[in-house]
Design a protein around this motif. Structure first.
Motif, PDB file in Angstrom:
ATOM      1  N   THR A 363       0.836  -1.201   0.000  1.00 25.02           N
ATOM      2  CA  THR A 363       0.000   0.000   0.000  1.00 25.02           C
ATOM      3  C   THR A 363       0.872   1.253   0.000  1.00 25.02           C
ATOM      4  O   THR A 363       0.617   2.217  -0.741  1.00 25.02           O
ATOM      5  CB  THR A 363      -0.923   0.003   1.227  1.00 25.02           C
ATOM      6  OG1 THR A 363      -1.742  -1.167   1.205  1.00 25.02           O
ATOM      7  CG2 THR A 363      -1.811   1.240   1.242  1.00 25.02           C
ATOM      8  N   SER A 367       1.220   3.747  -3.231  1.00 21.09           N
ATOM      9  CA  SER A 367       0.820   5.140  -2.990  1.00 21.09           C
ATOM     10  C   SER A 367       1.969   6.096  -3.270  1.00 21.09           C
ATOM     11  O   SER A 367       1.780   7.171  -3.865  1.00 21.09           O
ATOM     12  CB  SER A 367       0.349   5.295  -1.544  1.00 21.09           C
ATOM     13  OG  SER A 367      -0.756   4.464  -1.270  1.00 21.09           O
ATOM     14  N   LEU A 371       2.052   9.151  -6.052  1.00 18.33           N
ATOM     15  CA  LEU A 371       2.388  10.528  -5.683  1.00 18.33           C
ATOM     16  C   LEU A 371       3.538  11.065  -6.526  1.00 18.33           C
ATOM     17  O   LEU A 371       3.497  12.199  -7.021  1.00 18.33           O
ATOM     18  CB  LEU A 371       2.760  10.605  -4.202  1.00 18.33           C
ATOM     19  CG  LEU A 371       1.639  10.775  -3.183  1.00 18.33           C
ATOM     20  CD1 LEU A 371       2.224  10.821  -1.779  1.00 18.33           C
ATOM     21  CD2 LEU A 371       0.836  12.046  -3.464  1.00 18.33           C
ATOM     22  N   ALA A 488       4.064   1.289  -9.444  1.00 19.72           N
ATOM     23  CA  ALA A 488       2.942   1.180  -8.503  1.00 19.72           C
ATOM     24  C   ALA A 488       2.143  -0.083  -8.770  1.00 19.72           C
ATOM     25  O   ALA A 488       1.736  -0.795  -7.835  1.00 19.72           O
ATOM     26  CB  ALA A 488       2.044   2.413  -8.629  1.00 19.72           C
TER      27      ALA A 488
END
Length: 509
Positions: A363, A367, A371, A488
């Motif tokens: 996670t 994340s 970003l 990701a």
């Protein structure tokens, strides 16, 4: 039956390759050493100091290079060897350095790396000609290849409680990501207010302080009894990595079709293929392939590689943007990069380190990459008339936060559950992936940016050089964003959803 750590988390009863071995060769996460060692936080400071020195040296010389070139009468065609000599030795010898740490002991390898790095830095600072400087930089890279994996493996075996481990890796991840930006600032300050030689001399007192701290605070078992070095593995693995790094470094100035690029890249691929074949058969392999059998660990390695490919071009492009487009002097350029380092520190130590003990690492990794990709998209919108605070700063902060959120859980996940006798090799492999990714990413993105700049200039002959250059950077940032989104996705799909105390501790299904 699972034992309990002092912090209440269950320790894994199995390693990635089966049942937990004996304490001397067992899972590094299973020994409650951190609870017994009251000096562990001082040990972290020593390890962090050494790691910061190695990371800084990757970029601190960049800003000093024009001054060094003038002082030593270095031809333009040779100046890249100040950088290439370091990256070749560092990237090519990391696997050997990691195995040396496993064989002679992590603390002993750490001390050898520090002492050698200090001597090589003093030699480079006193260089009277280009040849001496090139040799000193190669020596720095060689000793850094011993120092970096021993530092990471010492961290792995020193902190075993999940919460303490998260804090320690938060610090390490912040330094690993933010040190490059800090190196640009330190290099600018030393070059502008002292001279270029101090970009090398500065390592000597830092290394001496770390050496003293290592003797007082670091604890480690001796090396493996009866172990031997995999000489064919060293020749194949190090030769393949050196060939790859050299090919990538020459692709920029020579072009991908040059035989000086194609031949080393092809040789590197063949040598590494032979290396993998040999590692399956060697009695004491340089890089035990069992390290990669765990899905979470393999996913962390892949995420690190993609992240460095996508991220490290930002330093190169923004350096040109700040100096060639916005007209910043060296010190101001270094200061302009500091929000990246601040974002990494916040992301790694204040967010990821606090969340990792109770949050699945995939996670945080996914994340962080999203970003960072958003930050790249913001940077792709820069123009020749952009202002720093409203236009550049938001993108830098997002990239920094993304790097901090990603690198910290990657380091923790890639090293948890590794048998103690393999921690040096695993640490070296992770650092090698980071080094190769940075080299490949810089070359690929630079090629993309240069091609886009050239096409834009030909399409509109009235376009100013600065505008064409910024257009090329914009295209490269979009490509970076795509690679980071791929990272990701890889993290989300491959890294297990368990907490880091369990991730990597069981054989993959």
């Amino acid at each position: 039956m699972n034992k309990k750590h002092p912090g209440g988390e269950p320790s894994p009863s199995t390693s990635p390759t089966g049942p937990a071995p004996s304490p001397d060769h067992g899972d590094a996460t299973a020994t409650p050493a951190s609870a017994a060692d009251p000096k562990r936080w001082w040990a972290l400071a020593v390890i962090a100091l050494a790691q910061l020195m190695v990371i800084l040296d990757g970029t601190i010389v960049n800003i000093a290079l024009p001054s060094a070139q003038r002082a030593l009468g270095m031809p333009d065609a040779d100046r890249q060897w100040v950088i290439t000599a370091y990256t070749l030795a560092f990237g090519g010898l990391l696997l050997l350095g990691g195995r040396i740490a496993d064989l002679v002991g992590r603390k002993r390898a750490f001390v050898i790396g520090l002492a050698g790095f200090a001597v090589a830095s003093a030699l480079g600072g006193a260089a009277a000609g280009p040849g001496t400087l090139f040799a000193a930089r190669a020596l720095q890279g060689a000793f850094a290849a011993v120092l970096a994996p021993s530092a990471l493996s010492l961290l792995t075996t020193t902190f075993t409680d999940p919460r303490e481990r998260a804090k320690a890796f938060g610090v390490y991840g912040a330094l690993a990501g933010g040190g490059s930006g800090a190196g640009l600032l330190v290099g600018g300050l030393l070059t502008e207010y002292l001279n270029w030689r101090w970009c090398l001399y500065v390592n000597v007192p830092v290394a001496l302080a770390a050496l003293i701290g290592a003797q007082i605070f670091l604890r480690d078992r001796s090396g493996r009894r009866g172990g031997h070095l995999d000489v064919p593995g060293v020749l194949l693995g190090s030769g393949g990595l050196v060939a790859l790094v050299y090919g990538f470094s020459e692709a920029g100035p020579r072009g991908w079709t040059s035989p000086w690029v194609a031949a080393p890249l092809m040789a590197g691929v063949l040598l590494l293929a032979a290396f993998v074949w040999w590692q399956h058969r060697a009695a004491g392999p340089l890089l035990p392939l069992r390290i990669f059998r765990d899905r979470s660990r393999a996913g962390a390695f892949a995420t690190m590689g993609l992240a460095t490919i996508g991220m490290f071009g930002v330093f190169l492009f923004l350096t040109y943007y700040f100096q060639a487009v916005l007209g910043y002097p060296p010190v101001r350029t270094g200061l302009a990069f500091m929000p990246v380092s601040v974002g990494i520190v916040i992301g790694a130590t204040q967010i990821a380190a606090r969340l990792l003990p109770r949050t699945a690492p995939h996670t945080l990794m996914a994340s962080g990459m999203v970003l960072a990709a958003a930050g790249m998209v913001l940077l792709s919108r820069l123009t020749v008339h952009a202002q720093y605070v409203p236009h550049v700063l938001p993108g830098l902060l997002l990239v920094g936060l993304g790097m901090g959120l990603t690198f910290m859980p990657v380091y923790a996940t890639a090293t948890v559950g590794v048998p103690t006798q393999d921690t040096g090799a695993a640490s070296a492999a992770l650092t090698t992936v980071q080094q190769i990714g940075a080299s490949l990413g810089t070359v690929l993105l630079n090629t993309i940016a240069t091609g886009a700049t050239s096409r834009h200039s030909r399409a509109d002959s009235g376009t100013a050089l600065a505008e064409a250059m910024v257009h090329g950077f914009s295209v490269a940032y979009w490509c970076s964003a795509g690679v980071l989104l791929l990272a990701a996705l890889v993290a989300a799909l491959t890294v297990r959803r368990g907490k880091p105390s369990q991730a990597g501790s069981k054989p993959s299904a």
